[in-house]
Structure formats: structure tokens, C-alpha cells
Motif scaffolding. Sequence first.
Motif, PDB file in Angstrom:
ATOM      1  N   GLY A  31       0.752  -1.297   0.052  1.00 58.23           N
ATOM      2  CA  GLY A  31      -0.050   0.116   0.182  1.00 58.23           C
ATOM      3  C   GLY A  31       0.956   1.320   0.164  1.00 58.23           C
ATOM      4  N   PHE A  32       1.888   1.213  -0.540  1.00 60.60           N
ATOM      5  CA  PHE A  32       3.085   2.815  -0.474  1.00 60.60           C
ATOM      6  C   PHE A  32       2.678   3.431  -1.500  1.00 60.60           C
ATOM      7  N   SER A  33       1.998   4.993  -1.540  1.00 61.23           N
ATOM      8  CA  SER A  33       1.655   5.785  -2.323  1.00 61.23           C
ATOM      9  C   SER A  33       2.424   5.807  -3.238  1.00 61.23           C
ATOM     10  N   TYR A  34       1.722   6.234  -4.396  1.00 65.60           N
ATOM     11  CA  TYR A  34       2.839   6.150  -5.821  1.00 65.60           C
ATOM     12  C   TYR A  34       3.546   7.878  -5.244  1.00 65.60           C
ATOM     13  N   THR A  35       3.363   8.950  -4.641  1.00 66.74           N
ATOM     14  CA  THR A  35       3.966  10.271  -4.690  1.00 66.74           C
ATOM     15  C   THR A  35       5.076   9.477  -4.007  1.00 66.74           C
ATOM     16  N   ARG A  36       5.254   9.125  -2.828  1.00 62.77           N
ATOM     17  CA  ARG A  36       6.478   8.376  -1.825  1.00 62.77           C
ATOM     18  C   ARG A  36       7.361   7.780  -2.482  1.00 62.77           C
ATOM     19  N   GLU A  37       6.884   6.430  -4.233  1.00 58.78           N
ATOM     20  CA  GLU A  37       7.718   6.122  -4.543  1.00 58.78           C
ATOM     21  C   GLU A  37       8.505   6.356  -5.453  1.00 58.78           C
ATOM     22  N   GLU A  38       7.496   7.413  -5.802  1.00 62.84           N
ATOM     23  CA  GLU A  38       8.403   8.899  -7.017  1.00 62.84           C
ATOM     24  C   GLU A  38       9.510   9.514  -6.055  1.00 62.84           C
ATOM     25  N   ASP A  39       9.332  10.116  -4.348  1.00 66.74           N
ATOM     26  CA  ASP A  39      10.663  10.387  -3.731  1.00 66.74           C
ATOM     27  C   ASP A  39      11.551   9.430  -3.860  1.00 66.74           C
ATOM     28  N   LEU A  40      11.196   7.429  -3.697  1.00 69.16           N
ATOM     29  CA  LEU A  40      12.736   7.118  -3.939  1.00 69.16           C
ATOM     30  C   LEU A  40      13.174   6.464  -4.929  1.00 69.16           C
ATOM     31  N   ARG A  41      12.624   6.541  -6.635  1.00 64.68           N
ATOM     32  CA  ARG A  41      12.840   6.660  -6.636  1.00 64.68           C
ATOM     33  C   ARG A  41      14.058   7.820  -7.526  1.00 64.68           C
ATOM     34  N   GLU A  52      13.363  -4.264   2.111  1.00 67.94           N
ATOM     35  CA  GLU A  52      13.679  -3.483   3.197  1.00 67.94           C
ATOM     36  C   GLU A  52      12.715  -2.760   3.736  1.00 67.94           C
ATOM     37  N   LEU A  53      12.693  -1.280   2.695  1.00 71.71           N
ATOM     38  CA  LEU A  53      10.987  -0.653   3.044  1.00 71.71           C
ATOM     39  C   LEU A  53       9.625  -1.531   2.920  1.00 71.71           C
ATOM     40  N   ALA A  54       9.209  -2.621   2.275  1.00 69.43           N
ATOM     41  CA  ALA A  54       8.110  -2.965   2.765  1.00 69.43           C
ATOM     42  C   ALA A  54       8.422  -3.973   3.890  1.00 69.43           C
ATOM     43  N   ASN A  55       9.147  -4.470   4.766  1.00 75.65           N
ATOM     44  CA  ASN A  55       9.051  -5.080   5.270  1.00 75.65           C
ATOM     45  C   ASN A  55       9.117  -4.152   6.599  1.00 75.65           C
ATOM     46  N   ALA A  56       9.706  -2.923   6.761  1.00 73.20           N
ATOM     47  CA  ALA A  56       9.289  -1.054   7.128  1.00 73.20           C
ATOM     48  C   ALA A  56       8.205  -0.875   7.487  1.00 73.20           C
ATOM     49  N   LYS A  57       7.412  -1.167   6.349  1.00 74.54           N
ATOM     50  CA  LYS A  57       5.959  -0.788   6.238  1.00 74.54           C
ATOM     51  C   LYS A  57       4.634  -1.856   6.706  1.00 74.54           C
ATOM     52  N   ARG A  58       5.178  -2.841   6.544  1.00 71.50           N
ATOM     53  CA  ARG A  58       4.391  -3.707   6.940  1.00 71.50           C
ATOM     54  C   ARG A  58       3.966  -4.243   8.699  1.00 71.50           C
ATOM     55  N   GLY A  59       5.358  -3.113   9.445  1.00 68.91           N
ATOM     56  CA  GLY A  59       5.669  -3.154  10.530  1.00 68.91           C
ATOM     57  C   GLY A  59       4.727  -1.985  11.014  1.00 68.91           C
ATOM     58  N   GLY A  60       4.244  -0.985  10.313  1.00 71.91           N
ATOM     59  CA  GLY A  60       3.282  -0.086  10.473  1.00 71.91           C
ATOM     60  C   GLY A  60       3.769   1.318  10.315  1.00 71.91           C
ATOM     61  N   LEU A  61       5.053   1.060  10.007  1.00 62.92           N
ATOM     62  CA  LEU A  61       6.041   2.635   9.401  1.00 62.92           C
ATOM     63  C   LEU A  61       5.098   3.224   8.469  1.00 62.92           C
ATOM     64  N   ASP A  63       4.561   5.293   4.895  1.00 63.91           N
ATOM     65  CA  ASP A  63       5.053   6.002   4.175  1.00 63.91           C
ATOM     66  C   ASP A  63       6.207   6.787   4.202  1.00 63.91           C
ATOM     67  N   ASP A  64       6.084   7.709   4.755  1.00 64.06           N
ATOM     68  CA  ASP A  64       6.719   9.343   5.197  1.00 64.06           C
ATOM     69  C   ASP A  64       8.307   9.073   5.703  1.00 64.06           C
ATOM     70  N   ALA A  65       8.096   8.304   6.526  1.00 60.91           N
ATOM     71  CA  ALA A  65       9.105   8.046   7.964  1.00 60.91           C
ATOM     72  C   ALA A  65       9.966   6.845   7.521  1.00 60.91           C
ATOM     73  N   CYS A  66       9.364   5.832   5.720  1.00 59.27           N
ATOM     74  CA  CYS A  66      10.493   4.973   4.864  1.00 59.27           C
ATOM     75  C   CYS A  66      10.709   5.931   4.458  1.00 59.27           C
ATOM     76  N   VAL A  67      10.514   6.715   3.818  1.00 54.28           N
ATOM     77  CA  VAL A  67      11.268   7.677   2.673  1.00 54.28           C
ATOM     78  C   VAL A  67      12.395   8.259   3.369  1.00 54.28           C
ATOM     79  N   GLU A  68      11.845   8.539   4.472  1.00 58.35           N
ATOM     80  CA  GLU A  68      13.159   9.563   5.693  1.00 58.35           C
ATOM     81  C   GLU A  68      13.765   8.432   6.444  1.00 58.35           C
ATOM     82  N   LEU A  69      14.198   7.213   6.462  1.00 57.79           N
ATOM     83  CA  LEU A  69      14.749   6.460   6.583  1.00 57.79           C
ATOM     84  C   LEU A  69      15.808   5.842   5.537  1.00 57.79           C
ATOM     85  N   VAL A  70      15.643   6.078   4.402  1.00 56.94           N
ATOM     86  CA  VAL A  70      16.586   5.428   3.125  1.00 56.94           C
ATOM     87  C   VAL A  70      17.282   6.935   3.175  1.00 56.94           C
TER      88      VAL A  70
END
Length: 196
Positions: A31-41, A52-61, A63-70
Motif C-alpha cells: 500500500g505504498f503511495s505512488y507519490t512516495r514511490e516517486e520520492d524513492l525513485r 527492506e522498506l516493504a518490511n518496514a511498512k508491514r511493521g506499521g511505518l 510512507d513518509d517515515a520510510c522515505v526519511e529512513l532512506v
Amino acid sequence: MPAAALALLLGVLPGCRKIHRTDFTPLDGVGFSYTREEDLRALDITDAEVAELANAKRGGLSDDACVELVRIARGKQQPFADGDNTYGLRQAGVAEETILELARLNQLGLQTGEEQAMRLAGLSDSIVLEVARRRAAGKPALSGSSLATLRNAGVSESTMMELLRRGISDSQTGAIVALKRRGASDSTVLSRYPAS
């Protein structure tokens, strides 16, 4: 001469590899948003980082926090490789902002299991972060098991925080517990263990 240049070009082309495009399917699946995927691209993430990000997201993080971790990992010139660690921390009830601060302090990794145990033992994010800050600064810090022992002996969180700041060692935990069992107040404990 043009024929020689063409022959050279044809000789070089087979050595060129196809450009690999990162597969974002695992992020779509959580369920990662397209906008945040663009940030990751834009951060040029790899397939391994997507996993790794999919695991973090499954854990409840978020999208914004996932991008910030990267972004934090990129700031350290490292790949993001802490999806399992963030998953475990979230499952133990650690807040997103605490996880981000642990990443900034470079305190995700081997010590994550202890951080999870501290949280599961009822210690707050504030305590977890204080331990992480001290360790990141190369200062002594009570272990999670010592802090849990102090908590079980009735030492308040504010007193534990102060003991951490004073650099109390694990070897002093038993004496503090003994004081508490004899009915000593937290202020008495603090008076016995002044800042060094």
C-alpha cells in the motif's frame, strides 16, 4: 575512417548492459503511495532496499517515515538495510519518531533486539532514546536488563533517566535495588549516586 568508427562502435555496444529498473511491486503490495514511490525513485533505491522498506511498512511505518529512513541512510552514504529492525521496533510499540531518531544516531542494528526488549519490559521511548544517545556519544549507559530491574524495583522513570544521565553502571544496579527494597525513596537513591 567512418567505417572504422562504425566498427569500433559496434564492438563496444555488445559490452553495454541494459539499465536495471528497480522493481517497486513489493511496495505496491503493502500500500505504498505512488507519490512516495516517486520520492524513492529520486533517491535511486535498489531492489534490496525496496524489500527492506516493504518490511518496514508491514511493521506499521508510514510512507513518509520510510522515505526519511532512506534519506538518513543516504546522508551516511549507506544503503537502507534496517527493514527487519524497524519492523521489530514497531511491533514492540516504539514510535516512528523514535525509530527515525535511532536511525539518525546510527543506533539501529545489533542493539535493536535490546531496544525492543526494553520497550516490551515497559520502558518508555524516552529511556530507549537516552540509552541510544549515550551509546552514540561513547558514554556508559545502563543495559536494558538493568533498567528493567530498576523499574521492577519501583524506581520511577524520571529517576532512571537521571541515573542514566549520571552514568550509573550496571554493577551499581544491585545496590540501588537493595536500597529500594529497604524502602528508600527515589530522592534518597539519587543522593547516594551523584553525577560523576
